[in-house]
Write an enzyme that holds these catalytic residues in place. Structure first.
Site, short mmCIF file in Angstrom:
data_model
loop_
_atom_site.label_atom_id
_atom_site.label_comp_id
_atom_site.label_asym_id
_atom_site.label_seq_id
_atom_site.Cartn_x
_atom_site.Cartn_y
_atom_site.Cartn_z
N ASP A 12 -3.84 7.64 8.97
CA ASP A 12 -4.20 7.10 10.28
C ASP A 12 -3.78 8.03 11.41
OD1 ASP A 12 -5.24 4.80 9.10
OD2 ASP A 12 -3.26 3.89 8.99
N LYS A 40 0.84 -1.20 0.00
CA LYS A 40 0.00 0.00 0.00
C LYS A 40 0.87 1.24 0.00
CE LYS A 40 -1.33 1.83 3.88
NZ LYS A 40 -1.03 3.31 3.85
N ASN A 41 1.93 1.22 0.82
CA ASN A 41 2.80 2.39 0.93
C ASN A 41 3.62 2.61 -0.33
OD1 ASN A 41 1.93 2.85 3.53
ND2 ASN A 41 3.63 1.77 4.49
N ASP A 58 5.27 -0.30 11.65
CA ASP A 58 4.01 -0.95 11.28
C ASP A 58 3.96 -2.42 11.71
OD1 ASP A 58 2.41 1.02 9.46
OD2 ASP A 58 4.48 1.20 8.81
N VAL A 65 9.05 6.00 16.34
CA VAL A 65 8.81 6.65 15.05
C VAL A 65 7.61 7.60 15.11
CG1 VAL A 65 8.34 6.24 12.60
CG2 VAL A 65 9.84 4.68 13.85
N ARG A 121 -2.11 10.50 2.93
CA ARG A 121 -0.94 11.39 2.94
C ARG A 121 -0.43 11.72 1.54
NH1 ARG A 121 2.74 7.47 5.88
NH2 ARG A 121 1.11 5.99 5.42
#
Length: 436
Positions: free
Chosen positions: A119, A25-26, A308, A330, A95
């Site tokens: 998120d 996804k990123n 994550d 983070v 984002r």
């Protein structure tokens, strides 16, 4: 308005089977933005079917970029006229808009993007992006509703990031490839997804050099062309399904994610007692007969333990013997999902101190960024609202070993970030159904 979807889950024993993970996804959404910069068509293969793709495609089409999605393939090509404003309707969805600033300046000389979203895991400051663009010659104004920028031509610059931000590194990459002269990024993020984006830009004709000590050097070129790429498997998704097998004392074989993307995760789980089978086709982890051991883990930028990964790890801690510690470095609000797990019986206590590692940048703040977890916790079914993508997946894992039925609300978060999660879990043997 986002549809209020609900999943009902009942424990059904060990999860077993095979999962094929697609591109991350990123990664996919950043590649879609990069494709704006090429003359001619670009194609992205092994794309996941996630909500993020649809959101990004709609943004690109609003700008005048043509997008065609066909199962695992996304084709993107510039239209004749570029509209330099991302509509306000996309404010807060993800984002991606801020990453479009640099490309829009190259294509139209001006840009407006609404405020970033995603998120609720902590501050995602835009100042790194803004200052980088200003150093490259752009006029940038941050307003209440979004960011305006203008530039007749971006110029190369020496940019040192205060923190190796993934998003800021990606903004600079996509702004520097067509800028005049050389750009040097110091303290750049070097996550696999960032490197994968750099490789895609290189295929499009960019001149990019990955140097030691977190330095990236970009020599601007006059034009980029279309290119093809195959996305590597999602390392977040791969770890999440490995954890699903371990938590339920089952055996999930994960295909499609290279071992080199999971090096730190594999070693962390091995220290807890997990036994691995790794070959060129899949990665599989199983728990020993006596169960997993506790651990102390600190998240960090790549190649450290990925932030994550810590949400499924937290549930795994609750089913491991002894007291475990998690130190998040983070995002300061990454532990926003803990109350949902506590409702399900997870014995987790959060602290604002730096536990399980050296002092981090959230030391002496009020950020609740460390957790102590007692295992083995006896979990119970509950009715919970999911606050974000990773928290949602972790709640599914907790529900898989809880006593009784769990009702999970807000599962659109999971579907935004994981490829066909409902179908994947059902194929592994989880008793899961949709309500309504």
């Amino acid at each position: 308005m986002i549809e209020d979807k609900v999943w009902l889950i009942e424990p059904s024993g060990p999860l077993r089977g095979d999962v094929e993970v697609r591109g991350s996804k990123n990664g996919v959404s950043k590649h879609m933005v990069a494709a704006m910069l090429g003359t001619g068509e670009s194609s992205i293969h092994n794309a996941p079917e996630v909500g993020e793709v649809g959101i990004t495609a709609a943004m690109l089409e609003a700008l005048g970029i043509h997008v065609k999605i066909n199962e695992q393939e996304i084709r993107i090509e510039k239209g004749r006229e570029i509209r330099p404003q991302v509509p306000h309707a996309f404010s807060g969805l993800n984002r991606i808009p801020i990453l479009m600033l640099g490309p829009l300046l190259h294509l139209a000389g001006e840009a407006f993007v609404p405020l970033v979203g995603g998120d609720p895991i902590g501050r995602r400051p835009v100042n790194f992006h803004v200052e980088a663009l200003r150093s490259m010659g752009a006029e940038v104004e941050v307003a209440e509703d979004g960011i305006f920028a203008k530039a007749t031509r971006l110029r190369g610059a020496r940019i040192e990031l205060p923190y190796p931000s993934v998003g800021a590194t990606e903004t600079i990459l996509m702004s520097a490839v067509l800028a005049e002269g050389k750009t040097v990024i110091k303290n750049a993020a070097m996550e696999p997804e960032v490197v994968e984006l750099a490789l895609f830009l290189q295929r499009m004709g960019a001149r990019i050099e990955l140097s030691p000590d977190r330095r990236i050097v970009i020599e601007g070129v006059a034009e980029l062309h279309g290119a093809q790429t195959w996305l590597s498997g999602d390392r977040i998704e791969a770890f999440s399904y490995l954890a699903a097998g371990l938590i339920t004392r089952g055996e999930v074989r994960v295909h499609g994610c290279p071992q080199d993307r999971l090096v730190t995760a594999i070693t962390t789980l091995a220290r807890m007692g997990a036994q691995f089978e790794i070959n060129d086709d899949y990665i599989c982890a199983t728990a020993p007969p006596g169960g997993l051991r506790s651990a102390a883990v600190q998240t960090d930028t790549h190649p450290g333990f990925m932030t994550d990964w810590q949400t499924p790890l937290m549930v795994l801690f609750t089913q491991s013997q002894g007291m475990s510690v998690l130190h998040e470095t983070v995002f300061e609000n990454r532990l926003v999902y803990v109350p949902a797990l506590q409702e399900m019986g997870c014995e987790i206590e959060v602290f604002d101190q730096c536990l399980g590692g050296p002092a981090c940048r959230y030391h002496d703040t009020n950020a609740k960024h460390s957790a102590v977890v007692r295992g083995v916790s006896k979990l119970r079914g509950a009715d919970v609202m999911l606050p974000d993508i990773r928290a949602g997946f972790s709640a599914v894992l907790a529900a898989a070993v809880a006593d009784g039925t769990s009702r999970l609300r807000g599962v659109h978060h999971i579907e935004r970030g994981y490829h066909q999660p409902f179908e994947q879990f059902a194929s592994l043997g989880l008793n899961i159904r949709r309500e309504g």
